[in-house]
Design a protein around this motif. Structure first.
Motif, PDB file in Angstrom:
ATOM      1  N   ALA A 202     -27.544 -32.168  17.539  1.00 29.24           N
ATOM      2  CA  ALA A 202     -26.367 -31.810  18.341  1.00 29.24           C
ATOM      3  C   ALA A 202     -25.074 -32.109  17.589  1.00 29.24           C
ATOM      4  N   GLU A 203     -25.030 -33.248  16.926  1.00 33.10           N
ATOM      5  CA  GLU A 203     -23.831 -33.574  16.157  1.00 33.10           C
ATOM      6  C   GLU A 203     -23.626 -32.602  15.001  1.00 33.10           C
ATOM      7  N   GLY A 204     -24.739 -32.203  14.367  1.00 37.43           N
ATOM      8  CA  GLY A 204     -24.613 -31.231  13.286  1.00 37.43           C
ATOM      9  C   GLY A 204     -24.091 -29.891  13.779  1.00 37.43           C
ATOM     10  N   GLU A 205     -24.631 -29.430  14.927  1.00 37.37           N
ATOM     11  CA  GLU A 205     -24.149 -28.165  15.496  1.00 37.37           C
ATOM     12  C   GLU A 205     -22.678 -28.273  15.901  1.00 37.37           C
ATOM     13  N   LYS A 206     -22.310 -29.417  16.462  1.00 38.15           N
ATOM     14  CA  LYS A 206     -20.916 -29.613  16.853  1.00 38.15           C
ATOM     15  C   LYS A 206     -19.997 -29.550  15.632  1.00 38.15           C
ATOM     16  N   GLN A 207     -20.339 -30.277  14.595  1.00 32.90           N
ATOM     17  CA  GLN A 207     -19.523 -30.273  13.385  1.00 32.90           C
ATOM     18  C   GLN A 207     -19.467 -28.881  12.761  1.00 32.90           C
ATOM     19  N   SER A 208     -20.623 -28.191  12.792  1.00 32.91           N
ATOM     20  CA  SER A 208     -20.635 -26.836  12.243  1.00 32.91           C
ATOM     21  C   SER A 208     -19.715 -25.909  13.023  1.00 32.91           C
ATOM     22  N   ALA A 209     -19.766 -26.003  14.365  1.00 33.96           N
ATOM     23  CA  ALA A 209     -18.889 -25.152  15.184  1.00 33.96           C
ATOM     24  C   ALA A 209     -17.416 -25.475  14.940  1.00 33.96           C
ATOM     25  N   ILE A 210     -17.130 -26.785  14.831  1.00 25.47           N
ATOM     26  CA  ILE A 210     -15.738 -27.177  14.574  1.00 25.47           C
ATOM     27  C   ILE A 210     -15.256 -26.648  13.230  1.00 25.47           C
ATOM     28  N   LEU A 211     -16.105 -26.760  12.226  1.00 25.53           N
ATOM     29  CA  LEU A 211     -15.719 -26.279  10.905  1.00 25.53           C
ATOM     30  C   LEU A 211     -15.550 -24.767  10.890  1.00 25.53           C
ATOM     31  N   ARG A 212     -16.452 -24.048  11.597  1.00 25.67           N
ATOM     32  CA  ARG A 212     -16.300 -22.584  11.659  1.00 25.67           C
ATOM     33  C   ARG A 212     -14.991 -22.208  12.348  1.00 25.67           C
ATOM     34  N   ALA A 213     -14.680 -22.891  13.463  1.00 25.80           N
ATOM     35  CA  ALA A 213     -13.441 -22.575  14.185  1.00 25.80           C
ATOM     36  C   ALA A 213     -12.217 -22.875  13.319  1.00 25.80           C
ATOM     37  N   GLN A 214     -12.282 -24.040  12.637  1.00 23.56           N
ATOM     38  CA  GLN A 214     -11.160 -24.361  11.752  1.00 23.56           C
ATOM     39  C   GLN A 214     -11.037 -23.350  10.620  1.00 23.56           C
ATOM     40  N   GLY A 215     -12.166 -22.904  10.075  1.00 20.80           N
ATOM     41  CA  GLY A 215     -12.120 -21.907   9.008  1.00 20.80           C
ATOM     42  C   GLY A 215     -11.534 -20.590   9.494  1.00 20.80           C
ATOM     43  N   GLN A 216     -11.985 -20.147  10.692  1.00 20.22           N
ATOM     44  CA  GLN A 216     -11.443 -18.897  11.235  1.00 20.22           C
ATOM     45  C   GLN A 216      -9.941 -19.019  11.512  1.00 20.22           C
ATOM     46  N   ARG A 217      -9.543 -20.167  12.069  1.00 21.41           N
ATOM     47  CA  ARG A 217      -8.125 -20.345  12.355  1.00 21.41           C
ATOM     48  C   ARG A 217      -7.296 -20.327  11.069  1.00 21.41           C
TER      49      ARG A 217
END
Length: 290
Positions: A202-217
């Motif tokens: 769960a922590e890995g998925e959370k970090q991955s989602a955060i990084l993807r969102a930051q990358g898109q932004r």
């Protein structure tokens, strides 16, 4: 002939007397000498002279440390369970005179004293403590035995419990309990491992989602900044070239599709120069009324 027989008898008698007179005591042995039935002295290792037919040498006593293993003895614990205890005793004779005259058979006396002391010690312990407190039992036995056998000229060096065997039913119960404890620990470890795995996933998925969102932004910001810089560059180039109203209006019209290509462009801001340029184009396109 009679003289030879007499000489032979005398020679045999002399040899017999010498054999009873001269005694050799081996190393680590001791001999107790009695004269006319009373204690006379203790012979040390080496050559010794005794008075034949008056002095009597008792069997030699071994002064080395000796090991005695007793048969398993049934002992009742504090919780009324019978256990068989096998004991090993290490002792050494320190006073041959006391070991000879203070007790008739010191081996048998040590055995009976060990059994009695063992029952007294084990009788005050539960089975579980008996199985896990061998050092404590050994120390208690040694203290009691060493004190009691001191007057016998014997020093108890060490007492060891070779085996403590509880009843078969108790063994089965203990094995089942140990098996249940092992299965319980295994289940707990498995559950903890699964829990940690799920948490890490769960922590890995959370970090991955955060990084993807930051990358898109960041990508959208960079893209918008690039488009803004491109528009600003074109705008400056046009104004630096001092174009006439027709060219300026034409360039503005060409830039409108590029402005509209951005995904983040929800609202367009049209410069006032574009409005004036479009107005001039409109005026130029009207027919001359004159």
């Amino acid at each position: 002939m009679a003289g030879l027989i007499v000489l032979a008898v005398v020679a045999v008698l002399v040899l017999f007397v010498l054999a009873r007179t001269i005694r050799i005591v081996p190393q680590a042995r001791a001999g107790v000498v009695e004269r006319l039935g009373r204690y006379s002295r203790t012979l040390t290792p080496g050559l010794a002279i005794v008075v034949p037919f008056i002095d009597r040498l008792r069997p030699l006593i071994d002064l080395r440390e000796q090991v005695v293993s007793f048969q398993p003895q049934p002992v009742i614990t504090e919780d009324n369970l019978v256990v068989n205890i096998d004991t090993v005793l290490y002792f050494q004779v320190t006073d041959p005179k006391a070991a000879t005259y203070e007790i008739a058979n010191y081996i048998q006396g040590i055995e009976q004293l060990t059994v009695t002391t063992l029952r007294n010690v084990i009788g005050g312990m539960a089975l579980e403590k008996t199985l896990t407190s061998r050092d404590e039992i050994n120390n208690q036995l040694r203290g009691v035995l060493d004190e009691a056998t001191g007057k016998w000229g014997i020093r108890v060096n060490r007492v060891e419990l070779k085996a403590v065997d509880p009843p078969s039913s108790i063994k089965d119960t203990m094995e089942k309990q140990m098996r249940a404890d092992r299965e319980k620990r295994a289940a707990i470890l498995t559950a903890e491992g699964l829990k940690q795995s799920q948490i890490l996933t769960a922590e890995g998925e959370k970090q991955s989602a955060i990084l993807r969102a930051q990358g898109q932004r960041e990508a959208m910001i960079l893209q918008a900044e690039g488009q803004a810089k491109a528009i600003d560059t074109v705008f400056k180039a046009i104004h630096d070239g001092n174009p006439d109203p027709k060219l300026l209006a034409y360039q503005y019209l060409q830039m409108l599709p590029q402005i509209a290509q951005g995904d983040a462009n929800k609202m367009w801001i049209i410069p006032s120069e574009l409005t004036q340029a479009l107005g001039r184009l409109g005026e130029l396109g009207k027919p001359n009324e004159d």
